[in-house]
Scaffold this active site. Structure first.
Site, PDB file in Angstrom:
ATOM      1  N   HIS A 151      -0.133   3.125   0.003  1.00 61.80           N
ATOM      2  CA  HIS A 151      -1.096   3.339  -1.080  1.00 61.80           C
ATOM      3  C   HIS A 151      -2.225   4.226  -0.565  1.00 61.80           C
ATOM      4  O   HIS A 151      -2.508   4.263   0.640  1.00 61.80           O
ATOM      5  CB  HIS A 151      -1.671   2.009  -1.553  1.00 61.80           C
ATOM      6  CG  HIS A 151      -0.707   1.168  -2.316  1.00 61.80           C
ATOM      7  ND1 HIS A 151      -1.112   0.108  -3.101  1.00 61.80           N
ATOM      8  CD2 HIS A 151       0.647   1.217  -2.440  1.00 61.80           C
ATOM      9  CE1 HIS A 151      -0.054  -0.457  -3.660  1.00 61.80           C
ATOM     10  NE2 HIS A 151       1.026   0.197  -3.268  1.00 61.80           N
ATOM     11  N   GLU A 157      -5.408   3.934  -0.598  1.00 60.38           N
ATOM     12  CA  GLU A 157      -6.451   3.223   0.143  1.00 60.38           C
ATOM     13  C   GLU A 157      -6.029   2.960   1.584  1.00 60.38           C
ATOM     14  O   GLU A 157      -6.796   3.165   2.526  1.00 60.38           O
ATOM     15  CB  GLU A 157      -6.778   1.873  -0.510  1.00 60.38           C
ATOM     16  CG  GLU A 157      -7.217   1.940  -1.942  1.00 60.38           C
ATOM     17  CD  GLU A 157      -6.073   1.773  -2.935  1.00 60.38           C
ATOM     18  OE1 GLU A 157      -5.040   2.471  -2.800  1.00 60.38           O
ATOM     19  OE2 GLU A 157      -6.202   0.963  -3.855  1.00 60.38           O
ATOM     20  N   CYS A 216      -5.258  -3.034  -5.370  1.00 56.74           N
ATOM     21  CA  CYS A 216      -4.399  -4.205  -5.539  1.00 56.74           C
ATOM     22  C   CYS A 216      -4.738  -5.232  -4.452  1.00 56.74           C
ATOM     23  O   CYS A 216      -5.585  -4.980  -3.593  1.00 56.74           O
ATOM     24  CB  CYS A 216      -2.933  -3.780  -5.434  1.00 56.74           C
ATOM     25  SG  CYS A 216      -2.452  -3.223  -3.776  1.00 56.74           S
ATOM     26  N   CYS A 248      -4.200  -3.902  -0.818  1.00 48.74           N
ATOM     27  CA  CYS A 248      -5.268  -2.990  -0.398  1.00 48.74           C
ATOM     28  C   CYS A 248      -6.586  -3.735  -0.219  1.00 48.74           C
ATOM     29  O   CYS A 248      -7.347  -3.428   0.700  1.00 48.74           O
ATOM     30  CB  CYS A 248      -5.404  -1.850  -1.397  1.00 48.74           C
ATOM     31  SG  CYS A 248      -3.965  -0.748  -1.378  1.00 48.74           S
TER      32      CYS A 248
END
EC number: 3.5.4.33
Length: 173
Positions: free
Chosen positions: A61, A63, A91, A94
Site C-alpha cells: 500500500h 502508506e 486501513c 497501514c
C-alpha cells in the site's frame, strides 16, 4: 485525536503531491492512492503509491511504501516528528504500521467507509491501550481525493461491462 485540526497551506501542497503519486498507481492499473512522508523540517523523506497488483504483494500500500522509504532514508524505523500525507484513510494494516513507525502526525484526504481504520469504519488510534498517540487531520482536499477514486472505479466498472459484453458476443458465435 481531532479530525478538525487546523489545515495549513503546506498540508494542501503535500496532499496535491500525494495525488500526483496516486496518478502513478493508476497508470499501472493500481487503485490510485499516494502517500508522502515529511520530516519536521518539511523535507520529503519518503513517498509511495499503491503497488499491490504490480508487486503481487498485499502489503504494498502507498502508506507502507512511503514509511519503508522514509525509514531507509533516515536509517531508523522510528520516524519520530514526521508527518504522513495520504490520499485515502488508511486501513488497519497501514494503521498498525503507522503506529509502529511512531510518526507524529497523519493527514489524509478521502474517508474510506469500507475499510478505513481512522474513524470511518474502525477507530484504531482511539483505543487507550495503544502505546503511541498521534495527531490526525482528515479531509484535506477530500473532494479531489474522493473524485480520483470514484472516477477510477467507475472507469473500471465500464471496462468490465465492455469485457463481459465482448465475451458474450464471442460465445454467441
Amino acid at each position: 485525536m481531532d479530525a478538525a485540526k487546523v489545515r495549513s497551506e503546506f498540508d494542501e501542497k503535500m496532499m496535491r503531491y500525494a495525488l500526483e503519486l496516486a496518478d502513478k498507481a493508476e497508470a499501472l492499473g493500481e487503485i490510485p492512492v499516494g502517500a508522502v512522508l515529511v520530516d519536521d523540517a518539511r523535507n520529503i523523506i519518503g513517498e509511495g503509491w499503491n503497488l499491490s497488483i504490480v508487486q503481487s504483494d498485499p502489503t504494498a500500500h502507498a502508506e507502507i511504501i512511503a514509511l519503508r522509504n522514509g525509514a531507509k532514508n533516515i536509517q531508523n524505523y522510528r520516524l519520530l516528528n514526521s508527518t504522513l500525507y495520504v490520499t485515502l484513510e488508511p486501513c488497519t494494516m497501514c494503521a498498525g504500521a503507522i503506529l509502529h513507525s511512531r510518526i507524529k502526525r497523519l493527514v489524509f484526504g478521502a474517508s474510506d467507509y469500507k475499510t478505513g481504520a481512522i474513524g470511518s469504519r474502525f477507530h484504531f488510534f482511539d483505543d487507550y491501550k495503544m502505546n503511541h498517540t498521534l495527531e490526525v487531520t482528515s479531509g484535506v482536499l477530500a473532494e479531489e481525493c474522493s473524485q480520483k477514486l470514484s472516477t477510477f472505479f467507475q472507469k473500471r466498472r465500464e471496462e468490465k461491462k465492455i469485457e463481459k459484453a465482448l465475451l458474450k458476443s464471442l460465445s454467441d458465435k
